[in-house]
Design an enzyme around this catalytic site. Sequence first.
Site, PDB file in Angstrom:
ATOM      1  N   LYS A 195       0.963  -1.139  -0.086  1.00  0.00           N
ATOM      2  CA  LYS A 195      -0.016  -0.085  -0.180  1.00  0.00           C
ATOM      3  C   LYS A 195       1.045   1.344  -0.026  1.00  0.00           C
ATOM      4  O   LYS A 195       1.469   1.669   1.057  1.00  0.00           O
ATOM      5  CB  LYS A 195      -1.001   0.123   1.235  1.00  0.00           C
ATOM      6  CG  LYS A 195      -1.962   0.885   1.068  1.00  0.00           C
ATOM      7  CD  LYS A 195      -2.744   1.572   2.522  1.00  0.00           C
ATOM      8  CE  LYS A 195      -2.033   2.694   3.227  1.00  0.00           C
ATOM      9  NZ  LYS A 195      -1.930   3.771   2.266  1.00  0.00           N
ATOM     10  N   GLU A 198      -1.188   6.954   0.306  1.00  0.00           N
ATOM     11  CA  GLU A 198      -2.206   7.728  -0.765  1.00  0.00           C
ATOM     12  C   GLU A 198      -2.117   9.445  -1.024  1.00  0.00           C
ATOM     13  O   GLU A 198      -2.779   9.916  -1.794  1.00  0.00           O
ATOM     14  CB  GLU A 198      -3.302   7.677   0.361  1.00  0.00           C
ATOM     15  CG  GLU A 198      -3.421   8.551   1.497  1.00  0.00           C
ATOM     16  CD  GLU A 198      -2.804   8.049   2.607  1.00  0.00           C
ATOM     17  OE1 GLU A 198      -2.034   7.202   2.657  1.00  0.00           O
ATOM     18  OE2 GLU A 198      -3.393   8.255   3.858  1.00  0.00           O
ATOM     19  N   ARG A 199      -0.679   9.761  -0.718  1.00  0.00           N
ATOM     20  CA  ARG A 199      -0.373  10.999  -1.162  1.00  0.00           C
ATOM     21  C   ARG A 199       0.544  11.009  -2.612  1.00  0.00           C
ATOM     22  O   ARG A 199       0.639  11.942  -3.258  1.00  0.00           O
ATOM     23  CB  ARG A 199       0.324  11.750  -0.220  1.00  0.00           C
ATOM     24  CG  ARG A 199      -0.542  12.021   1.068  1.00  0.00           C
ATOM     25  CD  ARG A 199       0.050  12.767   2.181  1.00  0.00           C
ATOM     26  NE  ARG A 199       0.083  12.267   3.365  1.00  0.00           N
ATOM     27  CZ  ARG A 199       0.431  12.949   4.407  1.00  0.00           C
ATOM     28  NH1 ARG A 199       0.894  14.139   4.316  1.00  0.00           N
ATOM     29  NH2 ARG A 199       0.274  12.630   5.754  1.00  0.00           N
ATOM     30  N   SER A 248       4.837   7.502  10.424  1.00  0.00           N
ATOM     31  CA  SER A 248       4.637   8.522  11.592  1.00  0.00           C
ATOM     32  C   SER A 248       4.532   7.465  12.862  1.00  0.00           C
ATOM     33  O   SER A 248       4.093   6.520  12.755  1.00  0.00           O
ATOM     34  CB  SER A 248       3.493   9.148  11.552  1.00  0.00           C
ATOM     35  OG  SER A 248       2.314   8.481  11.460  1.00  0.00           O
ATOM     36  N   CYS A 303      13.201  11.183   7.159  1.00  0.00           N
ATOM     37  CA  CYS A 303      13.243  10.799   8.352  1.00  0.00           C
ATOM     38  C   CYS A 303      14.872  10.824   9.031  1.00  0.00           C
ATOM     39  O   CYS A 303      14.949  10.801  10.126  1.00  0.00           O
ATOM     40  CB  CYS A 303      13.088   9.227   8.877  1.00  0.00           C
ATOM     41  SG  CYS A 303      14.134   8.191   7.742  1.00  0.00           S
ATOM     42  N   GLU A 404       8.842  16.287  16.311  1.00  0.00           N
ATOM     43  CA  GLU A 404       9.341  16.165  14.738  1.00  0.00           C
ATOM     44  C   GLU A 404       8.796  16.986  13.617  1.00  0.00           C
ATOM     45  O   GLU A 404       7.554  16.945  13.573  1.00  0.00           O
ATOM     46  CB  GLU A 404       9.217  14.672  14.248  1.00  0.00           C
ATOM     47  CG  GLU A 404       9.887  14.597  12.697  1.00  0.00           C
ATOM     48  CD  GLU A 404       9.517  13.039  12.184  1.00  0.00           C
ATOM     49  OE1 GLU A 404       8.552  12.568  12.601  1.00  0.00           O
ATOM     50  OE2 GLU A 404      10.299  12.746  11.455  1.00  0.00           O
TER      51      GLU A 404
END
Length: 519
Positions: A195, A198-199, A248, A303, A404
């Site tokens: 998956k 979705e962005r 996240s 990250c 963060e």
Amino acid sequence: INRSFSTSHPSLQPASPIDPLKSFRTTPLFINGKFVESITNNWIPVHNPANNELVTLIPETTPQELNDAAETAAEAFKSWRKSSILTRQRILLDLQLLIRENTDKIAKSITEEQGKTLADAKGDVLRGRQVVEHACGITNLLLGEQLAVSNDMDTYTIREPLGVTAGICPFNFPAMIPLWMFPLSIAAGNTMIIKPSERDPGAMMILAQLAKEAGVPDGVLNVVHGSVETVNFLCDNEHIKAISFVGSDKAGKYIHKRGTLNGKRVQANLGAKNHGVIMPDANKNHTLNQLAGAAFGAAGQRCMALSTVVFVGEAEEWLPELVERAKKLKVSGGFEPDVDVGPLISREAKGRVERLIQSGVEQGAKLVLDGRNPSVPKEYKNGNFVGPTILSKVTTEMDCYKEEIFGPVLVCLNVDTLDEAIDLINKNPYGNGTAIFTNSGSNARYFTNNIEAGQIGVNVPIPVPLPMFSFTGNRASIQGDINFYGKSGLQFYTQTKTVTSLWRHEDVNHTKSAVNMPT
Ligand code: NAD
């Protein structure tokens, strides 16, 4: 309906607030080797972060489609697990070549959907491709162990695939992170459902097409889309044995808990706050160049971005020069020549980053470079831009330190000694990466021995390990205990079978059974 993934769907009626009269390109699912249009009524818009124009619509995959993906992956596993390892190696060799040949195409999709500069997007593809290249060595990587225990007894190990595996990806590396997952998983004989975020699903769709061209059989690699409901399905489905997650803290903790409660292996890489320690004896030019690049490159949406600087002693005096270097970076759309800093992924991300900058000011930090509302060419006036920003005199109680930020914002703290720097970093809950800049071997050694972070750079700001090693974040930056790629990655995607066999040449001629534990 089977469609090529580049075709549009003119009859689409999106549920989201989008002009329904306009037809948009939609992103299909990839199930059982075919690109298929979802029958969902729920579509998620993907916008170009540089201008907020709509790029594509992606489906919230329906329960039936998700089920189809899982069933097809389970069915494909039955034959794929029996495939010769040389067949799998051949396919991976072809895949790495196809990725190399299509780097520009994948990178353009990344820049359009994710926003990072085209040069940086090519790096995203390259770092992912290196994992495929490493996975081409599967014939060696899967070697087991064997011991002749005695004249007539052997023990040997076999690394076997798990079954169907799932990958849930973040937005910030749309090519590299799916490539951390599926090449090694399928090389080991598993099948996989990915998956993408979705962005920005476009890069993964191209990778799926390349995998098909390379000869990955139908059902071995599948791509589904969506958000929480899709994730819940992947955490719950009985066929899925292992989940790889990167993203996240909130989503990762949830997925780790839900997946492990369902008896699955879960490896989850989470958020970070990476500190760079600047010793006064460091090479000034090298250090300042590396700092600006690692803090503001990819608009800070890595990250492993070096988002926090700890100046030791008089190294603090370099701050004005750091500000000058940051000012020189060009903020614009990712396709523009000479651009250094592209947009943030969304308007929400921009708003959040701006709020954290403001909170720093209100809590007593000094805003020595304010990148809010940067000047950009007029075609990008609707984009999500924040320019390089530097906050100095930051303390550990401030929100801009504790959270963060995931934007082009560098927070600077000051200490007097290396020990204080180490103490400060070790008190931060995250343990992804850190770096020290120094010309002293003993300082570097002392730092690497005493720091509690998984990936340490010595005069290297973003020490992401090459694929023959593993990505070894630790503490709050990881849930689960088996790392991505390298030896750990292979361990994650396989289980070990240990066979002990006895072939005795002489006849057994006594009739008394031994009941004690064999020794
Ligand atoms: P995200 O958690 O919002 O999304 C990641 C994935 O989780 C997506 O596929 C999304 O659909 C899904 N998801 C999001 N919210 C969910 C929820 N409530 N329930 C179930 N699924 C959910 O992360 P992001 O914003 O795409 O990525 C940025 C984050 O990823 C940063 O925190 C960054 O540090 C982290 N990251 C970590 C590493 C690492 O190796 N440690 C690498 C890259 C990114």
